[in-house]
Design a protein around this motif. Structure first.
Motif, PDB file in Angstrom:
ATOM      1  N   GLU A 115       0.785  -1.123   0.106  1.00  0.00           N
ATOM      2  CA  GLU A 115       0.086   0.191   0.016  1.00  0.00           C
ATOM      3  C   GLU A 115       0.752   1.160   0.205  1.00  0.00           C
ATOM      4  OE1 GLU A 115      -3.691  -1.447   2.710  1.00  0.00           O
ATOM      5  OE2 GLU A 115      -1.941  -0.872   3.703  1.00  0.00           O
ATOM      6  N   MET A 116       0.457   2.237  -0.816  1.00  0.00           N
ATOM      7  CA  MET A 116       1.105   3.640  -0.749  1.00  0.00           C
ATOM      8  C   MET A 116       0.836   4.205   0.547  1.00  0.00           C
ATOM      9  SD  MET A 116       3.528   3.933  -3.038  1.00  0.00           S
ATOM     10  CE  MET A 116       3.824   5.439  -3.490  1.00  0.00           C
ATOM     11  N   VAL A 117       1.547   4.585   1.387  1.00  0.00           N
ATOM     12  CA  VAL A 117       1.216   5.233   2.751  1.00  0.00           C
ATOM     13  C   VAL A 117       2.451   6.390   3.068  1.00  0.00           C
ATOM     14  CG1 VAL A 117       0.180   3.295   3.735  1.00  0.00           C
ATOM     15  CG2 VAL A 117       2.457   3.580   4.029  1.00  0.00           C
ATOM     16  N   LEU A 118       1.845   7.251   3.768  1.00  0.00           N
ATOM     17  CA  LEU A 118       2.581   8.460   4.161  1.00  0.00           C
ATOM     18  C   LEU A 118       4.025   7.984   4.945  1.00  0.00           C
ATOM     19  CD1 LEU A 118       3.152  11.410   3.781  1.00  0.00           C
ATOM     20  CD2 LEU A 118       1.600  11.585   5.885  1.00  0.00           C
ATOM     21  N   ARG A 119       5.209   8.330   4.791  1.00  0.00           N
ATOM     22  CA  ARG A 119       6.190   7.813   5.642  1.00  0.00           C
ATOM     23  C   ARG A 119       6.837   8.986   6.408  1.00  0.00           C
ATOM     24  NH1 ARG A 119       7.105   2.131   6.032  1.00  0.00           N
ATOM     25  NH2 ARG A 119       6.860   1.046   3.867  1.00  0.00           N
ATOM     26  N   GLN A 120       6.879  10.191   5.481  1.00  0.00           N
ATOM     27  CA  GLN A 120       7.473  11.429   6.286  1.00  0.00           C
ATOM     28  C   GLN A 120       6.785  12.673   5.939  1.00  0.00           C
ATOM     29  OE1 GLN A 120      11.589  11.893   5.026  1.00  0.00           O
ATOM     30  NE2 GLN A 120      11.995  12.990   6.804  1.00  0.00           N
ATOM     31  N   LEU A 121       6.784  13.265   7.032  1.00  0.00           N
ATOM     32  CA  LEU A 121       5.901  14.687   6.718  1.00  0.00           C
ATOM     33  C   LEU A 121       6.882  15.921   7.437  1.00  0.00           C
ATOM     34  CD1 LEU A 121       3.375  16.559   6.266  1.00  0.00           C
ATOM     35  CD2 LEU A 121       2.714  15.877   8.595  1.00  0.00           C
ATOM     36  N   LYS A 122       7.064  16.694   6.594  1.00  0.00           N
ATOM     37  CA  LYS A 122       7.742  17.907   6.863  1.00  0.00           C
ATOM     38  C   LYS A 122       6.920  19.380   7.174  1.00  0.00           C
ATOM     39  CE  LYS A 122      12.162  16.068   5.094  1.00  0.00           C
ATOM     40  NZ  LYS A 122      13.241  16.412   4.208  1.00  0.00           N
ATOM     41  N   ILE A 123       6.822  19.828   8.054  1.00  0.00           N
ATOM     42  CA  ILE A 123       6.033  21.271   8.086  1.00  0.00           C
ATOM     43  C   ILE A 123       6.941  22.466   8.273  1.00  0.00           C
ATOM     44  CG2 ILE A 123       3.915  22.456   8.772  1.00  0.00           C
ATOM     45  CD1 ILE A 123       2.866  19.720   9.679  1.00  0.00           C
ATOM     46  N   ALA A 124       6.918  23.331   7.182  1.00  0.00           N
ATOM     47  CA  ALA A 124       7.745  24.657   7.578  1.00  0.00           C
ATOM     48  C   ALA A 124       6.799  25.825   7.783  1.00  0.00           C
ATOM     49  CB  ALA A 124       8.651  24.938   6.293  1.00  0.00           C
ATOM     50  N   CYS A 125       7.250  26.605   8.877  1.00  0.00           N
ATOM     51  CA  CYS A 125       6.575  27.692   9.217  1.00  0.00           C
ATOM     52  C   CYS A 125       7.243  28.897   8.919  1.00  0.00           C
ATOM     53  CB  CYS A 125       5.910  27.520  10.771  1.00  0.00           C
ATOM     54  SG  CYS A 125       5.125  26.011  11.146  1.00  0.00           S
ATOM     55  N   PHE A 126       6.516  30.175   8.686  1.00  0.00           N
ATOM     56  CA  PHE A 126       7.183  31.699   8.298  1.00  0.00           C
ATOM     57  C   PHE A 126       6.550  32.390   8.900  1.00  0.00           C
ATOM     58  CE2 PHE A 126       6.457  28.474   4.466  1.00  0.00           C
ATOM     59  CZ  PHE A 126       7.914  28.542   3.942  1.00  0.00           C
ATOM     60  N   GLU A 127       7.529  33.467   9.151  1.00  0.00           N
ATOM     61  CA  GLU A 127       6.838  34.694   9.669  1.00  0.00           C
ATOM     62  C   GLU A 127       7.747  35.834   8.717  1.00  0.00           C
ATOM     63  OE1 GLU A 127       7.517  35.327  13.695  1.00  0.00           O
ATOM     64  OE2 GLU A 127       6.161  33.455  14.440  1.00  0.00           O
ATOM     65  N   ASN A 128       6.918  36.708   8.242  1.00  0.00           N
ATOM     66  CA  ASN A 128       7.438  37.699   7.348  1.00  0.00           C
ATOM     67  C   ASN A 128       8.349  37.084   6.309  1.00  0.00           C
ATOM     68  OD1 ASN A 128       6.267  39.856   9.090  1.00  0.00           O
ATOM     69  ND2 ASN A 128       7.870  39.685  10.647  1.00  0.00           N
ATOM     70  N   ASN A 129       7.769  36.151   5.762  1.00  0.00           N
ATOM     71  CA  ASN A 129       8.526  35.561   4.736  1.00  0.00           C
ATOM     72  C   ASN A 129       9.755  34.958   5.058  1.00  0.00           C
ATOM     73  OD1 ASN A 129       6.461  36.058   2.589  1.00  0.00           O
ATOM     74  ND2 ASN A 129       7.264  38.004   2.563  1.00  0.00           N
ATOM     75  N   LYS A 130      10.005  34.660   6.399  1.00  0.00           N
ATOM     76  CA  LYS A 130      11.136  33.950   6.710  1.00  0.00           C
ATOM     77  C   LYS A 130      11.148  32.588   7.497  1.00  0.00           C
ATOM     78  CE  LYS A 130      12.824  37.497   9.304  1.00  0.00           C
ATOM     79  NZ  LYS A 130      13.782  38.241   9.940  1.00  0.00           N
ATOM     80  N   TYR A 131      11.802  31.656   7.205  1.00  0.00           N
ATOM     81  CA  TYR A 131      11.681  30.546   8.098  1.00  0.00           C
ATOM     82  C   TYR A 131      11.839  30.561   9.318  1.00  0.00           C
ATOM     83  CZ  TYR A 131      11.950  27.700   3.554  1.00  0.00           C
ATOM     84  OH  TYR A 131      11.439  27.039   2.210  1.00  0.00           O
ATOM     85  N   VAL A 132      10.600  30.001  10.310  1.00  0.00           N
ATOM     86  CA  VAL A 132      11.081  30.330  11.756  1.00  0.00           C
ATOM     87  C   VAL A 132      11.083  28.860  12.173  1.00  0.00           C
ATOM     88  CG1 VAL A 132       9.979  32.435  12.058  1.00  0.00           C
ATOM     89  CG2 VAL A 132       8.474  30.567  11.970  1.00  0.00           C
ATOM     90  N   LYS A 133      10.428  27.922  11.658  1.00  0.00           N
ATOM     91  CA  LYS A 133      10.623  26.703  12.357  1.00  0.00           C
ATOM     92  C   LYS A 133      10.295  25.568  11.185  1.00  0.00           C
ATOM     93  CE  LYS A 133       6.608  25.627  14.572  1.00  0.00           C
ATOM     94  NZ  LYS A 133       5.894  25.667  15.698  1.00  0.00           N
TER      95      LYS A 133
END
Length: 211
Positions: A115-133
């Motif tokens: 079965e094709m299942v999700l293995r990895q999830l990455k979530i990037a968060c921004f503030e004022n167009n800059k990566y913060v987390k």
């Protein structure tokens, strides 16, 4: 588990479970898209600045034409939205969603039940167009292992990344990672990244172009 890790873990697991079996729907949707451009690469492209450098991996080489065992990268209006293994999509297929203050990177692959299942999830968060987390979560149900990393970005007065701090756990929640501190030193169009070890000694992990 430390509170900051527990909070991020709970949030990313909730998001992971929502997307876990969404491959079929996502693949049908992407089939209707006319991509604005396509290229190939030796590995998955960085999801956030200095991803390969901070993970001490060789950066991907981009090709104009397909190479054996390469990654096919598909773009829509200049943004990478889909990537897959060129020989067999079941070996690894990536979808990228873009929001106003965040974006998600989802890697699907075939499990032991085919079965094709999700293995990895990455979530990037921004503030004022800059990566913060950036929160990265890997779940291998076949091996009963899960890994979580949390990257927190700091910036200097020039708005360039000055530091990334990483915490999390490896393979199981009780196996906490040593907090990594990666400091950036700029010189013209070049940057050096130094990592502090447990004793506070700095080690050069990247010396190259500014991303």
């Amino acid at each position: 588990m430390l509170p900051v890790i527990k909070n991020e873990y709970d949030r990313v697991v909730d998001a992971f479970n929502v997307e876990k079996k969404s491959f079929g729907k996502r693949r049908d949707s992407i089939n209707s898209v006319t991509f604005s451009s396509i290229n190939w690469s030796s590995a998955y492209l960085d999801f956030y600045p200095y991803s390969s450098a901070t993970n001490q991996l060789k950066p991907a080489t981009i090709y104009k034409e397909e190479k054996p065992a390469s990654i096919k990268n598909c773009y829509l209006e200049g943004e990478l939205v889909f990537a897959c293994h060129s020989e067999n999509e079941n070996w690894g297929t990536v979808f990228i969603d873009y929001g106003i203050n965040s974006k998600k990177w989802m890697l699907f692959s075939e499990n032991d039940d085919e079965e094709m299942v999700l293995r990895q999830l990455k979530i990037a968060c921004f503030e004022n167009n800059k990566y913060v987390k950036v929160v990265s979560y890997l779940n291998d149900e076949d091996a009963e292992e899960e890994t979580l990393t949390i990257d927190l970005f700091e910036y200097g007065s020039d708005n360039q990344i000055s530091k990334i701090k990483r915490c999390g756990f490896f393979e199981e929640a009780t196996n906490l990672l040593h907090v990594r501190e990666m400091n950036f030193l700029y010189n013209g169009n070049k940057v050096q990244i130094y990592e502090k070890d447990k004793q506070g000694k700095e080690q050069l992990i990247y010396n190259g172009k500014i991303h």
